[in-house]
Scaffold this active site. Structure first.
Site, PDB file in Angstrom:
ATOM      1  N   ARG A  96      -3.973 -64.342  49.233  1.00 39.80           N
ATOM      2  CA  ARG A  96      -3.525 -65.273  49.729  1.00 39.80           C
ATOM      3  C   ARG A  96      -3.575 -66.502  48.761  1.00 39.80           C
ATOM      4  O   ARG A  96      -2.650 -67.333  48.406  1.00 39.80           O
ATOM      5  CB  ARG A  96      -4.075 -66.048  51.086  1.00 39.80           C
ATOM      6  CG  ARG A  96      -3.461 -67.247  51.525  1.00 39.80           C
ATOM      7  CD  ARG A  96      -4.018 -67.570  52.803  1.00 39.80           C
ATOM      8  NE  ARG A  96      -3.711 -69.102  53.455  1.00 39.80           N
ATOM      9  CZ  ARG A  96      -4.146 -69.668  54.514  1.00 39.80           C
ATOM     10  NH1 ARG A  96      -5.122 -68.881  54.989  1.00 39.80           N
ATOM     11  NH2 ARG A  96      -3.816 -70.765  54.798  1.00 39.80           N
ATOM     12  N   ASN A 150       0.266 -62.363  59.907  1.00 36.30           N
ATOM     13  CA  ASN A 150       1.302 -62.935  59.237  1.00 36.30           C
ATOM     14  C   ASN A 150       2.194 -62.127  58.263  1.00 36.30           C
ATOM     15  O   ASN A 150       1.292 -61.202  57.523  1.00 36.30           O
ATOM     16  CB  ASN A 150       0.889 -64.369  59.049  1.00 36.30           C
ATOM     17  CG  ASN A 150       0.917 -65.531  59.883  1.00 36.30           C
ATOM     18  OD1 ASN A 150       1.732 -65.374  60.496  1.00 36.30           O
ATOM     19  ND2 ASN A 150       0.047 -66.243  59.605  1.00 36.30           N
ATOM     20  N   CYS A 172       1.815 -66.041  68.132  1.00 34.55           N
ATOM     21  CA  CYS A 172       1.409 -67.217  66.980  1.00 34.55           C
ATOM     22  C   CYS A 172       0.822 -68.221  67.957  1.00 34.55           C
ATOM     23  O   CYS A 172       1.075 -68.322  69.051  1.00 34.55           O
ATOM     24  CB  CYS A 172       2.426 -67.470  66.342  1.00 34.55           C
ATOM     25  SG  CYS A 172       2.347 -68.756  65.324  1.00 34.55           S
ATOM     26  N   HIS A 202       7.088 -69.857  63.196  1.00 31.01           N
ATOM     27  CA  HIS A 202       6.985 -70.890  62.263  1.00 31.01           C
ATOM     28  C   HIS A 202       8.283 -71.466  61.844  1.00 31.01           C
ATOM     29  O   HIS A 202       8.382 -72.236  60.856  1.00 31.01           O
ATOM     30  CB  HIS A 202       5.855 -70.305  60.947  1.00 31.01           C
ATOM     31  CG  HIS A 202       4.667 -70.032  61.193  1.00 31.01           C
ATOM     32  ND1 HIS A 202       4.038 -69.563  59.976  1.00 31.01           N
ATOM     33  CD2 HIS A 202       4.050 -69.991  62.136  1.00 31.01           C
ATOM     34  CE1 HIS A 202       2.708 -69.193  60.588  1.00 31.01           C
ATOM     35  NE2 HIS A 202       2.739 -69.486  61.973  1.00 31.01           N
ATOM     36  N   TYR A 257       5.444 -76.436  60.692  1.00 29.76           N
ATOM     37  CA  TYR A 257       5.874 -75.763  59.720  1.00 29.76           C
ATOM     38  C   TYR A 257       7.123 -76.350  59.092  1.00 29.76           C
ATOM     39  O   TYR A 257       7.527 -76.137  57.889  1.00 29.76           O
ATOM     40  CB  TYR A 257       6.175 -74.134  59.737  1.00 29.76           C
ATOM     41  CG  TYR A 257       4.647 -73.424  59.764  1.00 29.76           C
ATOM     42  CD1 TYR A 257       4.136 -73.097  58.496  1.00 29.76           C
ATOM     43  CD2 TYR A 257       3.830 -73.437  60.762  1.00 29.76           C
ATOM     44  CE1 TYR A 257       3.004 -72.344  58.375  1.00 29.76           C
ATOM     45  CE2 TYR A 257       2.467 -72.838  60.703  1.00 29.76           C
ATOM     46  CZ  TYR A 257       2.214 -72.288  59.675  1.00 29.76           C
ATOM     47  OH  TYR A 257       0.792 -71.711  59.501  1.00 29.76           O
TER      48      TYR A 257
END
Ligand code: G6P
Length: 445
Positions: A96, A150, A172, A202, A257
């Site tokens: 990540r 995700n 989520c 998101h 987001y």
């Protein structure tokens, strides 16, 4: 209660596991999970053992008869499972960090879900999810797959498009986080607030907000637009406020987001600054995880420590466990989840995944039709849907040009050339987790 359930959690060594265990303990009376199998990969063994021992202490302290099993053998965990939850991260937080840092070198926000980082997270994750589904078809064909991994929207899209798994729900915590944030702004308990959610993961909007059944959308937008108040965000996304007139003109609630798309320059400046000082979000979370696992090791700790709420995924257990319980008990309550659109949002293909309020039944989520999204946001939502679809295709085929198209059409990416440069560098950086791209020669390189 007819039967005690078996649940398998893939990525069981995650620091979020105490969330899940807390949720199961709270609901044991209505959701009798008798066996919880926490599965991880060999690299995650130490974390699995630490968090697994905490899970056992939590269950024992609560006095509920849930047997917690720890294993590296996924097939054993899946065998006969009723519910499978996924919360794994291929390549861990190190991967990540690359998803976030490499794009920044090119002046682009990485964003680990709906940005260039999300593309790579999808490329690493989707083949593993498809593999899990192959195992499920054989070992627990009647089980539900509840995916929290995700990019949850892209993963749900891939499952719906490339497998026969009908019993899948993408989950989520953004909607629940928004509901809690709005309740806080209104100074009321969260269960008095209802939001009509629609969009994608998101990329979801609150179309209407109700307090005790009475519409208060305008009042809530006024509160969020007020620069003297802190708005609604998650721990992982900085709150830079909104242009009040923009929000009032938009007339719907954006999710945290959306800041990446409506405030791109400001968010990029924040991320560049953070990368120089405290580190990218992945790097901050790496530190937070170290601290959490130190706490988890304490043999006297037998509850979910409040520090876990510093993670962006806080309250995930409430979302996950109430969803599972509503399926199991055929509750027919309303929850926002990722599921097949089936016409709920007019401008999104019927077979695609959307995040929308659904009635949760024993046969799964039944999306509530909203008509269409407001024209001002419809295009962005469709663009992200195209990104998810092309990215999912790239993940399945390992085709270089398809991946380049996905990268280039992402709204955070300014040009085809920058897209190609980022793609090449990220493919190389994540090589060990992307076998589908390296078994063939790159035709366009
Ligand atoms: C949000 C999202 C999750 C995401 C998390 C990241 O709440 O809904 O999908 O995984 O934040 O949080 P983190 O603490 O890892 O940055």
């Amino acid at each position: 209660m007819d039967k005690r359930l078996k649940m398998a959690t893939i990525g069981g060594g995650s620091s979020y596991t105490p969330e899940l265990v807390e949720g199961l303990i709270k609901r044991y009376h209505e959701l009798p999970v008798g066996e919880l199998w926490l599965v991880d990969v060999p690299k995650g063994k130490e974390k699995l053992e630490i968090v697994g021992a905490l899970a056992k202490r939590m269950v024992e302290k609560a006095g509920v008869p849930i047997e917690v099993h720890l294993t590296l053998d996924r097939r054993r965990a899946l065998d006969g499972a009723d519910f499978v939850t996924t919360q794994f991260r291929v390549g861990g937080l190190e991967a990540r960090a690359k998803d976030e840092r490499i794009p920044l070198k090119y002046g682009v926000i990485g964003q680990e879900t709906n940005g260039p980082g999300g593309l790579f997270k999808g490329l690493r994750t989707i083949p593993v999810i498809l593999d899990i589904i192959r195992d499920m078809e054989e070992l627990c064909p009647d089980a539900w797959l509840i995916n929290f991994t995700n990019p949850a929207g892209m993963v749900t899209e891939a499952v719906l498009r490339y497998t026969k798994q009908e019993k899948v729900v993408g989950l989520c915590n953004v909607p629940i986080g928004m509901r809690m944030g709005v309740a806080k702004l209104l100074g009321v308990e969260a269960d008095r607030v209802h939001i009509d959610f629609a969009g994608l993961n998101h990329m979801v909007f609150g179309l209407h907000v109700y307090l005790d059944g009475k519409e208060v959308t305008e009042r809530v937008i006024d509160l969020i637009a007020n620069p003297d108040r802190s708005g609604v965000t998650m721990k992982n996304i900085v709150d830079l406020g909104w242009e009040p007139d923009f929000l009032k003109g938009l007339k719907v609630l954006p999710c945290p987001y959306h800041r990446y798309y409506f405030q791109t320059a400001k968010m990029l400046a924040e991320e560049l600054e953070a990368a120089k000082t405290k580190g990218t979000r992945a790097e901050v979370v790496q530190q937070l995880e170290k601290e959490l696992f130190e706490l988890y090791k304490d043999p006297n700790l037998a509850i979910k420590p409040p520090q876990l709420e510093q993670r962006g995924g806080a309250y995930y257990s409430d979302a996950a466990c109430s969803l599972i319980s509503s399926i199991y008990n055929d509750k027919r309550d309303i929850q926002p989840v990722n599921t097949r659109n089936n016409g709920a949002i007019a401008s999104i293909p019927a077979e695609s995944a959307v995040e929308v309020n659904c009635v949760i039944t024993k046969d799964g989520p039944k999306p509530i039709a909203i008509g269409d999204l407001p024209v001002a946001v419809r295009g962005l939502v469709q663009q992200i849907k195209s990104f998810e679809r092309v990215a999912a295709e790239a993940a399945v085929t390992g085709d270089y040009r398809t991946a380049l198209v996905a990268m280039t059409i992402n709204p955070l990416v300014p040009s085809d050339t920058i897209a190609k440069q980022m793609l090449d560098e990220m493919l190389e950086a994540h090589k060990e987790y992307l076998p589908q791209f390296f078994k063939q020669t790159k035709t366009a390189a």
